[in-house]
Design a protein around this motif. Structure first.
Motif, short mmCIF file in Angstrom:
data_model
loop_
_atom_site.label_atom_id
_atom_site.label_comp_id
_atom_site.label_asym_id
_atom_site.label_seq_id
_atom_site.Cartn_x
_atom_site.Cartn_y
_atom_site.Cartn_z
N LEU A 260 0.68 -1.12 0.14
CA LEU A 260 0.11 0.38 0.13
C LEU A 260 0.64 1.76 0.00
O LEU A 260 0.54 1.83 -0.73
CB LEU A 260 -1.16 0.28 1.58
CG LEU A 260 -1.95 1.31 1.53
CD1 LEU A 260 -2.29 1.49 0.33
CD2 LEU A 260 -2.26 1.55 2.62
N LEU A 261 1.66 1.06 0.75
CA LEU A 261 2.96 2.34 1.04
C LEU A 261 3.56 2.40 -0.46
O LEU A 261 3.68 3.98 -0.92
CB LEU A 261 3.42 1.75 2.19
CG LEU A 261 2.94 2.22 3.48
CD1 LEU A 261 4.04 1.49 4.60
CD2 LEU A 261 2.23 3.62 3.55
N VAL A 262 4.35 1.74 -0.93
CA VAL A 262 4.85 1.52 -2.26
C VAL A 262 3.98 2.18 -3.47
O VAL A 262 4.38 2.60 -4.27
CB VAL A 262 5.58 0.49 -2.53
CG1 VAL A 262 6.13 -0.22 -3.95
CG2 VAL A 262 6.41 -0.29 -1.47
N GLU A 263 2.29 1.72 -3.27
CA GLU A 263 1.86 2.16 -4.40
C GLU A 263 1.13 3.57 -3.78
O GLU A 263 1.12 4.13 -5.01
CB GLU A 263 0.23 1.20 -4.20
CG GLU A 263 -0.73 1.30 -5.55
CD GLU A 263 -0.12 0.70 -6.26
OE1 GLU A 263 0.16 1.03 -7.84
OE2 GLU A 263 0.47 -0.83 -6.20
N ASN A 264 1.14 3.75 -3.01
CA ASN A 264 1.38 5.46 -3.29
C ASN A 264 2.14 6.47 -3.24
O ASN A 264 2.29 7.51 -3.96
CB ASN A 264 0.72 5.45 -1.56
CG ASN A 264 -1.06 5.51 -0.96
OD1 ASN A 264 -1.46 4.68 -1.38
ND2 ASN A 264 -0.63 5.31 0.18
N ALA A 265 3.35 5.71 -2.38
CA ALA A 265 4.19 6.93 -3.33
C ALA A 265 4.55 6.70 -5.23
O ALA A 265 5.05 8.20 -5.21
CB ALA A 265 5.91 6.28 -3.18
N ILE A 266 4.32 5.75 -5.48
CA ILE A 266 4.43 5.81 -6.95
C ILE A 266 3.37 6.28 -7.38
O ILE A 266 3.26 7.45 -8.86
CB ILE A 266 5.33 4.83 -7.54
CG1 ILE A 266 5.33 3.88 -7.29
CG2 ILE A 266 4.39 4.43 -8.64
CD1 ILE A 266 6.18 2.02 -7.78
N LYS A 267 1.99 6.59 -6.50
CA LYS A 267 0.89 6.84 -7.44
C LYS A 267 0.94 8.46 -7.44
O LYS A 267 0.68 9.64 -8.80
CB LYS A 267 -0.41 6.05 -6.31
CG LYS A 267 -1.76 6.87 -6.91
CD LYS A 267 -2.89 6.60 -5.88
CE LYS A 267 -3.87 6.98 -6.86
NZ LYS A 267 -5.29 7.12 -5.78
N HIS A 268 1.55 9.30 -6.46
CA HIS A 268 1.84 10.72 -6.04
C HIS A 268 2.86 11.22 -6.21
O HIS A 268 2.80 12.33 -6.07
CB HIS A 268 1.14 10.87 -5.09
CG HIS A 268 -0.11 10.55 -4.23
ND1 HIS A 268 -1.33 10.51 -4.73
CD2 HIS A 268 -0.65 9.60 -3.53
CE1 HIS A 268 -2.47 9.90 -4.43
NE2 HIS A 268 -2.20 9.24 -3.55
N ASN A 269 3.89 10.68 -6.93
CA ASN A 269 5.25 11.08 -7.44
C ASN A 269 5.87 10.87 -9.14
O ASN A 269 4.85 9.87 -9.41
CB ASN A 269 5.91 10.65 -6.20
CG ASN A 269 5.61 11.33 -4.96
OD1 ASN A 269 6.06 12.77 -4.56
ND2 ASN A 269 5.46 10.42 -4.02
N MET A 270 6.52 12.37 -9.64
CA MET A 270 6.61 11.71 -10.60
C MET A 270 7.63 10.77 -11.11
O MET A 270 8.84 10.23 -10.12
CB MET A 270 7.39 13.09 -11.21
CG MET A 270 6.76 13.91 -11.44
SD MET A 270 7.29 15.37 -12.34
CE MET A 270 8.70 15.80 -11.08
N VAL A 271 7.99 9.79 -11.59
CA VAL A 271 8.38 8.83 -11.76
C VAL A 271 9.07 8.80 -13.23
O VAL A 271 8.95 8.95 -13.73
CB VAL A 271 8.54 7.54 -11.07
CG1 VAL A 271 9.58 6.22 -11.75
CG2 VAL A 271 7.26 7.21 -10.49
N SER A 272 10.22 9.27 -13.47
CA SER A 272 11.34 9.56 -14.45
C SER A 272 13.07 9.64 -14.86
O SER A 272 13.18 9.48 -13.54
CB SER A 272 11.03 10.90 -15.21
OG SER A 272 11.46 12.02 -13.95
N ARG A 273 13.58 9.53 -15.18
CA ARG A 273 15.02 9.20 -15.62
C ARG A 273 15.72 10.77 -15.41
O ARG A 273 17.09 10.72 -13.99
CB ARG A 273 15.78 8.69 -16.68
CG ARG A 273 14.81 7.49 -17.18
CD ARG A 273 16.11 6.48 -18.19
NE ARG A 273 15.53 5.34 -18.86
CZ ARG A 273 15.77 4.91 -20.01
NH1 ARG A 273 16.61 5.75 -20.64
NH2 ARG A 273 15.54 3.22 -20.18
N LYS A 274 14.57 11.65 -15.43
CA LYS A 274 15.20 12.49 -15.65
C LYS A 274 15.42 12.84 -13.90
O LYS A 274 15.95 13.98 -13.06
CB LYS A 274 15.04 13.93 -15.73
CG LYS A 274 15.48 15.66 -15.76
CD LYS A 274 14.65 16.63 -16.86
CE LYS A 274 15.21 17.67 -16.52
NZ LYS A 274 14.76 18.96 -17.52
#
Length: 344
Positions: A260-274
């Protein structure tokens, strides 16, 4: 319906009924006449009622404190001595006070015909009856609370199982991972093989814990490693994670808490190489600490915070310390308490 919390204060009314029954018996069997009964009621009924209310109030709060500090299940002998001492001390103080009132003439004449032993035995008997009734009512209240708590846990368990399957088998998650697998098959067969193993382990875990309320920390960490590995395959350099739990933790945790905590982190934050998203899980003092960098998406996801609320409620029902959520500088931190190992 009278609330269980105030049920205990019905005891003074029982006292009045006992007195009324006694007076009625005196009249029926000719021990008293109507004039004498009127005198007894006018002089003594309010004193008896006040005494019953004060006794019940004092005993209620003392017994409640005893239940917290000296539980019957842990030390019944000490608790028996404490309860007996409470009755004797309270009775002695009460009768000494009444003797003083007689001496000052507030109750009329001192009943010399009655022995001192008899005067003290009656209050001790009444106080013992009150204490037994109070212990019984408080025991029933605790039983009712436990039954409600168990019912809530069962309901929460059903909801959790359904939500877990619904969320973990979410078609978007499944589609994204199958897309990654499809590209890996053409790029690198070995990577594809590792991906399939992690993918299978993830879903196997979800199905295995479907009937369990708690899992060991090791099981949850094994699962989350596979789960994080799937995201690493998907986002590559855009996602970095570290699970730094080296020592063996002989504790348990509600299943899918870390997911749940991992899913929330990815759901609400940008994930990119930059701007790679960094996430870490480490061991604390009887807890796991989950951290992730804060880099909000340009188009923010609508957050209902339902997942956090469910997690907090789950811990509350388990009677444990609640999870903590806080922000520090550019990190979001969650402290997840661990539970003592018990039969599931």
């Amino acid at each position: 319906m009278t609330s269980a919390k105030y049920r205990i204060f019905l005891i003074p009314l029982v006292t009045v009924l006992i007195m009324a029954s006694s007076v009625l018996a005196m009249l029926l069997f000719g021990y008293r006449n109507i004039e004498e009964v009127k005198e007894v009621f006018s002089n003594r009924i309010w004193i008896a009622l006040l005494n019953a209310i004060l006794t019940v109030a004092i005993f209620y709060f003392v017994v409640k404190w005893f239940n917290k500090k000296f539980d019957w299940n842990k030390n019944w002998a000490l608790r028996f001595v404490l309860d007996a001492g409470l009755v004797i001390v309270h009775s002695y103080i009460g009768m000494t006070f009444i003797d003083l009132l007689f001496e000052f003439g507030l109750f009329g004449h001192d009943p010399k015909s009655a022995s001192k032993e008899f005067l003290y035995i009656i209050p001790i008997a009444m106080d013992t009856l009150f204490l037994v009734l109070i212990e019984l009512i408080m025991g029933m209240e605790e039983k009712d609370k436990l039954a409600i708590k168990i019912a809530c846990l069962e309901k929460e368990q059903i909801n959790t199982k359904y939500s877990a399957l619904k969320e973990q088998l979410d078609h978007h998650f499944l589609f994204n991972n199958l897309s990654v697998l499809s590209s890996l098959i053409y790029e690198d067969v070995n990577k594809a093989d590792h991906f399939i193993q992690d993918f299978a382990s993830t879903y196997r875990y979800v199905l295995q814990i479907n009937q369990r309320n708690l899992v060991s920390v090791e099981e949850e960490l094994d699962f989350i490693n596979n789960y994080l590995h799937l995201y690493k395959f998907r986002f590559e350099e855009g996602f970095e994670y570290k699970v730094n739990v080296k020592k063996k933790l002989d504790c348990q945790i509600p299943p899918l808490t870390l997911q749940l905590l991992v899913e929330n982190a990815i759901k609400h934050n940008m994930v990119s190489r930059k701007h790679p998203l960094t996430l870490s899980i480490e061991a604390g003092d009887k807890c796991l600490i989950v951290k992730n960098t804060i880099q909000p998406k340009k188009e923010k996801e609508i957050s209902t915070k339902k997942g956090q609320e469910n997690l907090i409620e789950k811990y509350r029902l388990l009677g444990n310390r609640l999870p903590e959520f806080r922000e520090e500088t550019n990190e979001y931190i969650v402290i997840v308490p661990l539970l003592k190992k018990q039969d599931d």
